[in-house]
Scaffold this motif. Structure first.
Motif, PDB file in Angstrom:
ATOM      1  N   GLY B  26     -16.580  12.798  -5.921  1.00 36.50           N
ATOM      2  CA  GLY B  26     -16.099  11.556  -5.318  1.00 36.50           C
ATOM      3  C   GLY B  26     -17.193  10.862  -4.511  1.00 36.50           C
ATOM      4  O   GLY B  26     -17.340   9.636  -4.571  1.00 36.50           O
ATOM      5  N   LEU B 130     -11.922  -1.198  -1.126  1.00 30.63           N
ATOM      6  CA  LEU B 130     -11.405  -1.157  -2.489  1.00 30.63           C
ATOM      7  C   LEU B 130     -11.757   0.166  -3.169  1.00 30.63           C
ATOM      8  O   LEU B 130     -10.943   0.765  -3.876  1.00 30.63           O
ATOM      9  CB  LEU B 130     -12.019  -2.323  -3.279  1.00 30.63           C
ATOM     10  CG  LEU B 130     -11.191  -3.010  -4.334  1.00 30.63           C
ATOM     11  CD1 LEU B 130      -9.854  -3.454  -3.781  1.00 30.63           C
ATOM     12  CD2 LEU B 130     -11.950  -4.223  -4.869  1.00 30.63           C
ATOM     13  N   LEU B 131     -12.976   0.614  -2.941  1.00 22.76           N
ATOM     14  CA  LEU B 131     -13.412   1.860  -3.564  1.00 22.76           C
ATOM     15  C   LEU B 131     -12.735   3.071  -2.931  1.00 22.76           C
ATOM     16  O   LEU B 131     -12.288   3.983  -3.628  1.00 22.76           O
ATOM     17  CB  LEU B 131     -14.936   1.993  -3.440  1.00 22.76           C
ATOM     18  CG  LEU B 131     -15.747   0.985  -4.254  1.00 22.76           C
ATOM     19  CD1 LEU B 131     -17.206   0.986  -3.824  1.00 22.76           C
ATOM     20  CD2 LEU B 131     -15.644   1.298  -5.754  1.00 22.76           C
ATOM     21  N   VAL B 133      -9.898   3.314  -1.196  1.00 24.13           N
ATOM     22  CA  VAL B 133      -8.454   3.391  -1.404  1.00 24.13           C
ATOM     23  C   VAL B 133      -8.113   3.382  -2.894  1.00 24.13           C
ATOM     24  O   VAL B 133      -7.344   4.217  -3.368  1.00 24.13           O
ATOM     25  CB  VAL B 133      -7.736   2.220  -0.688  1.00 24.13           C
ATOM     26  CG1 VAL B 133      -6.270   2.168  -1.093  1.00 24.13           C
ATOM     27  CG2 VAL B 133      -7.870   2.369   0.819  1.00 24.13           C
ATOM     28  N   GLY B 134      -8.707   2.443  -3.613  1.00 23.23           N
ATOM     29  CA  GLY B 134      -8.301   2.232  -4.998  1.00 23.23           C
ATOM     30  C   GLY B 134      -8.908   3.220  -5.978  1.00 23.23           C
ATOM     31  O   GLY B 134      -8.327   3.482  -7.028  1.00 23.23           O
ATOM     32  N   VAL B 135     -10.078   3.737  -5.652  1.00 22.19           N
ATOM     33  CA  VAL B 135     -10.749   4.648  -6.584  1.00 22.19           C
ATOM     34  C   VAL B 135     -10.757   6.082  -6.057  1.00 22.19           C
ATOM     35  O   VAL B 135     -10.421   7.014  -6.770  1.00 22.19           O
ATOM     36  CB  VAL B 135     -12.193   4.173  -6.874  1.00 22.19           C
ATOM     37  CG1 VAL B 135     -12.901   5.150  -7.800  1.00 22.19           C
ATOM     38  CG2 VAL B 135     -12.184   2.774  -7.496  1.00 22.19           C
ATOM     39  N   ASP B 137      -8.868   7.271  -3.779  1.00 21.75           N
ATOM     40  CA  ASP B 137      -7.521   7.692  -3.380  1.00 21.75           C
ATOM     41  C   ASP B 137      -7.442   8.209  -1.949  1.00 21.75           C
ATOM     42  O   ASP B 137      -6.643   9.097  -1.640  1.00 21.75           O
ATOM     43  CB  ASP B 137      -6.974   8.763  -4.341  1.00 21.75           C
ATOM     44  CG  ASP B 137      -6.579   8.151  -5.679  1.00 21.75           C
ATOM     45  OD1 ASP B 137      -6.176   6.971  -5.694  1.00 21.75           O
ATOM     46  OD2 ASP B 137      -6.672   8.853  -6.704  1.00 21.75           O
ATOM     47  N   LEU B 138      -8.257   7.654  -1.082  1.00 22.11           N
ATOM     48  CA  LEU B 138      -8.091   7.975   0.334  1.00 22.11           C
ATOM     49  C   LEU B 138      -6.803   7.309   0.824  1.00 22.11           C
ATOM     50  O   LEU B 138      -6.460   6.205   0.381  1.00 22.11           O
ATOM     51  CB  LEU B 138      -9.270   7.455   1.158  1.00 22.11           C
ATOM     52  CG  LEU B 138     -10.383   8.469   1.468  1.00 22.11           C
ATOM     53  CD1 LEU B 138     -11.008   8.975   0.191  1.00 22.11           C
ATOM     54  CD2 LEU B 138     -11.437   7.859   2.379  1.00 22.11           C
ATOM     55  N   SER B 139      -6.124   7.978   1.737  1.00 23.33           N
ATOM     56  CA  SER B 139      -4.946   7.354   2.340  1.00 23.33           C
ATOM     57  C   SER B 139      -5.424   6.212   3.233  1.00 23.33           C
ATOM     58  O   SER B 139      -6.609   6.108   3.566  1.00 23.33           O
ATOM     59  CB  SER B 139      -4.190   8.387   3.169  1.00 23.33           C
ATOM     60  OG  SER B 139      -4.953   8.729   4.305  1.00 23.33           O
ATOM     61  N   TYR B 140      -4.503   5.342   3.640  1.00 22.44           N
ATOM     62  CA  TYR B 140      -4.891   4.242   4.526  1.00 22.44           C
ATOM     63  C   TYR B 140      -5.422   4.788   5.850  1.00 22.44           C
ATOM     64  O   TYR B 140      -6.338   4.228   6.436  1.00 22.44           O
ATOM     65  CB  TYR B 140      -3.704   3.297   4.745  1.00 22.44           C
ATOM     66  CG  TYR B 140      -3.209   2.675   3.456  1.00 22.44           C
ATOM     67  CD1 TYR B 140      -4.107   2.198   2.503  1.00 22.44           C
ATOM     68  CD2 TYR B 140      -1.846   2.567   3.181  1.00 22.44           C
ATOM     69  CE1 TYR B 140      -3.674   1.634   1.319  1.00 22.44           C
ATOM     70  CE2 TYR B 140      -1.404   2.002   1.994  1.00 22.44           C
ATOM     71  CZ  TYR B 140      -2.304   1.539   1.058  1.00 22.44           C
ATOM     72  OH  TYR B 140      -1.878   0.987  -0.108  1.00 22.44           O
ATOM     73  N   MET B 155      -5.425  -2.738   5.790  1.00 20.31           N
ATOM     74  CA  MET B 155      -4.475  -3.407   4.908  1.00 20.31           C
ATOM     75  C   MET B 155      -4.888  -4.858   4.641  1.00 20.31           C
ATOM     76  O   MET B 155      -4.819  -5.335   3.519  1.00 20.31           O
ATOM     77  CB  MET B 155      -3.062  -3.376   5.505  1.00 20.31           C
ATOM     78  CG  MET B 155      -2.507  -1.983   5.764  1.00 20.31           C
ATOM     79  SD  MET B 155      -2.686  -0.835   4.391  1.00 20.31           S
ATOM     80  CE  MET B 155      -1.596  -1.587   3.193  1.00 20.31           C
ATOM     81  N   LEU B 158      -7.960  -4.962   2.454  1.00 19.09           N
ATOM     82  CA  LEU B 158      -7.605  -4.584   1.092  1.00 19.09           C
ATOM     83  C   LEU B 158      -6.982  -5.775   0.370  1.00 19.09           C
ATOM     84  O   LEU B 158      -7.306  -6.077  -0.780  1.00 19.09           O
ATOM     85  CB  LEU B 158      -6.618  -3.420   1.170  1.00 19.09           C
ATOM     86  CG  LEU B 158      -6.340  -2.582  -0.067  1.00 19.09           C
ATOM     87  CD1 LEU B 158      -7.641  -2.059  -0.657  1.00 19.09           C
ATOM     88  CD2 LEU B 158      -5.440  -1.408   0.324  1.00 19.09           C
ATOM     89  N   SER B 159      -6.119  -6.441   1.104  1.00 17.25           N
ATOM     90  CA  SER B 159      -5.446  -7.601   0.539  1.00 17.25           C
ATOM     91  C   SER B 159      -6.457  -8.705   0.200  1.00 17.25           C
ATOM     92  O   SER B 159      -6.437  -9.274  -0.890  1.00 17.25           O
ATOM     93  CB  SER B 159      -4.407  -8.088   1.564  1.00 17.25           C
ATOM     94  OG  SER B 159      -3.798  -9.245   1.115  1.00 17.25           O
ATOM     95  N   ARG B 162      -8.663  -7.640  -2.834  1.00 19.26           N
ATOM     96  CA  ARG B 162      -8.015  -7.746  -4.145  1.00 19.26           C
ATOM     97  C   ARG B 162      -7.817  -9.203  -4.540  1.00 19.26           C
ATOM     98  O   ARG B 162      -7.920  -9.553  -5.709  1.00 19.26           O
ATOM     99  CB  ARG B 162      -6.701  -6.969  -4.129  1.00 19.26           C
ATOM    100  CG  ARG B 162      -6.966  -5.475  -4.218  1.00 19.26           C
ATOM    101  CD  ARG B 162      -5.738  -4.627  -4.102  1.00 19.26           C
ATOM    102  NE  ARG B 162      -6.078  -3.238  -4.426  1.00 19.26           N
ATOM    103  CZ  ARG B 162      -5.442  -2.177  -3.956  1.00 19.26           C
ATOM    104  NH1 ARG B 162      -4.401  -2.328  -3.146  1.00 19.26           N
ATOM    105  NH2 ARG B 162      -5.824  -0.974  -4.295  1.00 19.26           N
TER     106      ARG B 162
END
Lengths: 272, 181
Positions: B26, B130-131, B133-135, B137-140, B155, B158-159, B162
């Motif tokens: 990772g 983005l990386l 959280v989205g890749v 898979d770390l929690s917020y 948050m 992230l918004s 995206r």
């Protein structure tokens, strides 16, 4: 039961990441069912999220390089890159590892002090890379003494560094000397020779006395596109640094090494 | 899974390895996504692991090893960016900002290549969130620790990330650049 609070951007993000609690998930799904525009945005973003994962998946699937193995990192005795360039600091860091990992740690610190010696070579390499980054991009004053005073330059730097230096001839590799300067290196001075080719590409030869170790093999190091070959010979650290590929830089480093070998001083001239 | 103090059984080195090494794939992926160069990315991972090993004893109060490692790595990355900026004059190490199309791994699909171009259109903090959280898979919560910001900021970043990515993919680079200003 659905959760009745209004839907927020954070809900939509958590929806995309599959991190909504079941109650909230139902609320968001109900919202999206009623909001085609939002639903289509979310669909696109979900697709892009997946595309990014797919695109990067290969990297995590690669076998990890041996150099990243913990055993290798500890044994090689490299110190973290951004620490102060002093052998003492390197020693302290690796000692702290020894303490952190407990008694068994002694086993890999005890090998003839190997980590400390290599740390000394690494320190020189990293100082050299720093010097390279500092001076190679310099347009006005890349060097302190220009190549037209080469004899003076070499004599001066040799005297300050305490080792008989030469400014190697690298014309066979396409580089000519443009000059050099004296640098601080912890408590002692270091010498920097700078070369340039016809394309304006520069590289440096860094040299300083090495108290910690008298001789090592070639070592390669690369940081953010700047590569360095370093070695220690007869108590002097040498580092050849450039924004070159490994092979190209190795050719230069070997040429430098050979010229220092050829220059091999008779013992009585070994010290100045 | 704590460091053994008795010296029996698995060696401390094995313990560290068994905790750190599962995180390496990772970390390499995150590093590569930031730097887009195999060698440089692994240099960053190596620096990260070395630092983690040298500060292993400080890890326990942090608790979350994964967040801790990604935080170290991101900070080292940001430091290197900063150092580069301070240097100013270009010396041929533009790898960090000017990321070329990764032809070595292009997979022959224009669509897949584009998503990285979209990633490049984002500022670092949006790219990272983005990386992570989205890749990765770390929690917020973990992402908040890595980025050293409150979860609410994670948050909203992230918004925005995206949204910008989506607009970029829809409208192309110029539209995004206008938006950035």
């Amino acid at each position: 039961m659905t959760d009745e609070r209004p839907i927020g951007e954070d809900d939509l993000q958590a929806y995309l990441d599959g991190r909504l609690a079941p109650g909230r998930l139902r609320s968001v799904e109900a919202y999206l069912a009623d909001s085609p525009a939002a639903a289509s945005r979310v669909a696109v973003e979900a697709e892009q999220r997946q595309a990014l994962r797919d695109r990067l998946a290969f990297k995590a699937a690669e076998p990890i390089p041996a150099r990243l193995r913990v055993a290798h990192l500890v044994e090689a005795g490299r110190r973290p890159a951004r620490f102060r360039p002093a052998a003492a600091a390197a020693a302290a860091i690796w000692l702290s590892i020894g303490l952190a990992v407990g008694a068994a740690g002694g086993a890999f610190l005890a090998k003839d002090g190997l980590p400390l010696r290599q740390a000394a070579a690494d320190t020189a390499a990293r100082d050299a890379i720093t010097a390279y980054r500092t001076y190679v991009g310099e347009r006005l004053h890349p060097v302190e003494v220009a190549a037209d005073q080469e004899a003076h330059l070499v004599q001066w730097l040799s005297r300050r560094v305490g080792h008989p230096l030469v400014a190697p001839n690298l014309t066979a590799q396409g580089y000519r000397l443009i000059g050099g300067r004296l640098l601080p290196a912890g408590a002692e001075p270091a010498a920097l020779f700078m070369y340039q080719n016809d394309g304006g590409q520069r590289l440096t030869l860094y040299a300083r006395s090495s108290a910690a170790e008298k001789e090592t093999a070639f070592r390669f190091e690369s940081q953010n596109g700047v590569s360095a070959f370093s070695w220690i010979d007869e108590g002097c650290s040498y580092v050849v640094t450039g924004s070159l590929g490994r092979d190209e830089l190795l050719t230069v480093a070997q040429a430098v090494y050979r010229q220092y070998e050829d220059k091999a001083k008779p013992p009585e001239r070994g010290t100045l | 899974m704590r460091q053994p103090d008795d010296g029996g059984g698995a060696s401390p080195l094995d313990e560290i390895a068994s905790l750190l090494e599962p995180q390496i794939p990772g970390l390499r992926r995150y590093a590569w996504a930031l730097l887009r160069d195999d060698e440089t990315a692994d240099d960053l991972v190596q620096d990260t692991l070395e630092r983690a090993i040298s500060r292993w004893h400080q890890r326990r109060q942090d608790g979350d090893l994964r967040a801790w490692l990604f935080a170290i790595q991101r900070n080292l990355f940001l430091n290197s960016l900063r150092q580069r900026r301070q240097r100013g004059q270009q010396v041929g190490v533009e790898t960090l900002d000017q990321v070329a199309a990764p032809d070595g791994h292009a997979d022959g699909s224009a669509g897949l290549k584009d998503i990285l171009t979209g990633l490049d259109a984002l500022p670092e903090e949006q790219r990272s969130v983005l990386l992570l959280v989205g890749v990765e898979d770390l929690s917020y919560e973990q992402a908040a620790r890595v980025l050293d910001v409150p979860i609410g900021t994670v948050m909203s970043r992230l918004s925005r990330a995206r949204e910008r990515m989506r607009r970029f993919m829809e409208g192309g680079r110029s539209a995004v650049l206008r938006r950035i200003k």
